[in-house]
Design an enzyme around this catalytic site. Structure first.
Site, PDB file in Angstrom:
ATOM      1  N   LYS A 123       0.851  -1.192   0.000  1.00 49.81           N
ATOM      2  CA  LYS A 123       0.000   0.000   0.000  1.00 49.81           C
ATOM      3  C   LYS A 123       0.881   1.233   0.000  1.00 49.81           C
ATOM      4  O   LYS A 123       1.943   1.242   0.629  1.00 49.81           O
ATOM      5  CB  LYS A 123      -0.908   0.016   1.244  1.00 49.81           C
TER       6      LYS A 123
ATOM      7  N   GLU B 102      -8.355  11.557  13.146  1.00 49.73           N
ATOM      8  CA  GLU B 102      -7.460  10.435  13.459  1.00 49.73           C
ATOM      9  C   GLU B 102      -6.432  10.819  14.521  1.00 49.73           C
ATOM     10  O   GLU B 102      -5.693  11.792  14.365  1.00 49.73           O
ATOM     11  CB  GLU B 102      -6.741   9.972  12.193  1.00 49.73           C
TER      12      GLU B 102
ATOM     13  N   GLU C 129      -7.106  -2.165   2.937  1.00 49.88           N
ATOM     14  CA  GLU C 129      -6.431  -0.910   3.261  1.00 49.88           C
ATOM     15  C   GLU C 129      -6.452  -0.662   4.761  1.00 49.88           C
ATOM     16  O   GLU C 129      -5.448  -0.238   5.359  1.00 49.88           O
ATOM     17  CB  GLU C 129      -7.121   0.233   2.514  1.00 49.88           C
TER      18      GLU C 129
ATOM     19  N   GLU D  70     -12.163  10.761  -3.940  1.00 56.71           N
ATOM     20  CA  GLU D  70     -11.982  10.650  -2.489  1.00 56.71           C
ATOM     21  C   GLU D  70     -11.221  11.860  -1.943  1.00 56.71           C
ATOM     22  O   GLU D  70     -11.528  12.350  -0.852  1.00 56.71           O
ATOM     23  CB  GLU D  70     -11.243   9.362  -2.145  1.00 56.71           C
TER      24      GLU D  70
END
Length: 447
Positions: free
Chosen positions: A199, A244, A289, A429
């Site tokens: 990733k 986050e 992910e 996104e």
């Protein structure tokens, strides 16, 4: 590396604020102290009506490169070594404390910062407090601290609420155009297909320009109002509202919130229930992910913990602009030579996670430098605060922007790229992730 200090030791005084005092000053919470009339822009860390606001600046530290975290920790410990701290409240964030922001990359030209404010107002779990910090030999007192708070509260009371008038600003591409960035995503997918990389997180920037000076505090007011579930942050020119948490340390307990896997809420069908659970939870690409991000964080945190726990299944985090797959991780910290790791030591160990870099970390980081064609600066780097007891809260500087000057604001957003990624979908996104700052700037959601 630079530092500004006075010739005297640090002195701090923390005193509790009772309801009567808050009522007298017209303070209903930290957000009521956000105003344009203060002498300096506030340092900010707020969520759900709690958090910290700092005013003024008595000292700062800047550093860059691979040693930026260790340099900051050494400066902070040196400052604390001779400090006189009077703290009757004794909660995380009281006593000696500083706000901070760190560049994403060890190669970045941007300065990483620790800033000591002259006064801090804190709210947590029904308790409110006031801290005054000095480095000029002045001994803080309850009266001097309250005098500073009265000045801030009077300025806030004198100001009208921020109008939500349409902005005349314009938005243009930053380092890469949309078509160039989609080609970058395709290159990232090709690198994953070749093997060795699972990733990579690729970011892009856009620049908003305004004919009138941008009001930083107005941005914070709107983010606090619209994104109450997120942590609204401000350290000098860096502002945003992140969902986050990289790491939160409270005594011997550490917590983190991992986000990876995103769905734009504009895609929600009218009257639909369970849409996000079905689409996000049922997507092999999104689950993969997310799994990379959780494994990355827990692997880095494990050496510092005696006990580490996280759920087997992520939950759906609902924000005004997007849904995320989210997992909360909790750790009991291990003592080494009689000392627990500080929040800043954990930041150094954990950053960057797979949620903002990729996996394997070193390979993903090298590909980011090759493909993005920009310096992320503090975007996706740690932002938050620390105190003298080792506590702290450090978010990841997402959904944010850098105020480059009075008229230009650079916004950043990224997307996690795996083998199944589609460049057009990843571009969409990023626009969903730009939305909080576009809203805060009163700009169209998708120019």
């Amino acid at each position: 590396m630079t530092a500004s200090l006075g010739t005297h030791p640090l002195r701090t005084l923390t005193t509790a604020l009772d309801l009567a005092t808050l009522g007298e000053l017209g303070i209903t919470g930290p957000a009521s102290l956000l105003h344009k009339n203060s002498a300096t822009d506030p340092l900010c860390w707020l969520r759900r009506g709690e958090g910290l606001l700092g005013f003024g600046e008595i000292a700062s530290f800047t550093s860059s490169g691979p040693s930026r975290f260790a340099d900051a920790e050494a400066w902070w410990k040196d400052l604390l070594a001779h400090a006189a701290i009077e703290d009757s409240v004794r909660m995380p964030g009281t006593g000696a404390m500083a706000f901070g922001s760190f560049a994403f990359s060890k190669t970045s030209a941007f300065d990483s910062l620790l800033i000591l404010p002259s006064v801090v107002v804190g709210f947590s779990s029904g308790t409110a407090w006031l801290t005054q910090l000095t480095l000029d030999g002045t001994v803080p007192t309850v009266d001097s601290a309250l005098a500073l708070l009265r000045t801030a509260a009077a300025s806030a009371a004198a100001e009208n609420s921020t109008p939500d008038t349409p902005s005349a600003g314009t938005v243009r591409s930053g380092a890469l155009t949309e078509e160039q960035w989609k080609k970058t995503v395709a290159a990232g997918v090709e690198a994953i297909v070749r093997g060795g990389l699972e990733k990579v997180v690729l970011a892009r920037d856009v620049v908003a320009t305004f004919p009138e000076p941008v009001q930083r505090v107005s941005i914070l007011q709107r983010l606090v109002r619209l994104y109450d579930e997120c942590w609204t942050y401000a350290v000098r020119g860096l502002v945003g509202a992140t969902p986050e948490i990289l790491i939160k340390v409270d005594g011997s307990t550490a917590q983190a919130r991992v986000l990876a896997g995103t769905l734009d809420r504009e895609d929600e069908p009218a009257g639909s229930t369970g849409f996000a659970t079905a689409v996000l939870g049922g997507s092999a690409k999104q689950r993969q992910e997310h799994d990379f991000a959780v494994r990355s964080l827990t692997r880095q945190l494990a050496p510092f913990a005696t006990d580490l726990s996280f759920p087997t299944e992520p939950f759906i985090l609902e924000l005004p602009n997007v849904w995320h797959l989210a997992s909360d991780v909790t750790a009991e910290l291990a003592s080494s030579n009689g000392h627990l790791p500080t929040s800043l030591a954990l930041v150094e160990a954990l950053h960057p996670t797979a949620a903002v870099c990729g996996t394997p970390r070193e390979d993903a980081g090298e590909l980011i430098l090759e493909l993005e064609k920009m310096d992320r600066g503090p975007y996706a780097g740690p932002v938050g605060w620390l105190d003298g007891a080792g506590n702290g809260e450090w978010g990841i500087a997402l959904r944010g922007a850098m105020l480059e000057d009075e008229h230009n604001v650079r916004l950043y957003a990224g997307a996690g790229i795996v083998e199944a990624s589609d460049p057009a979908a990843e571009l969409a996104e990023t626009w969903a992730k730009f939305r909080p700052m576009l809203q805060a700037l009163n700009l169209p959601h998708h120019p």
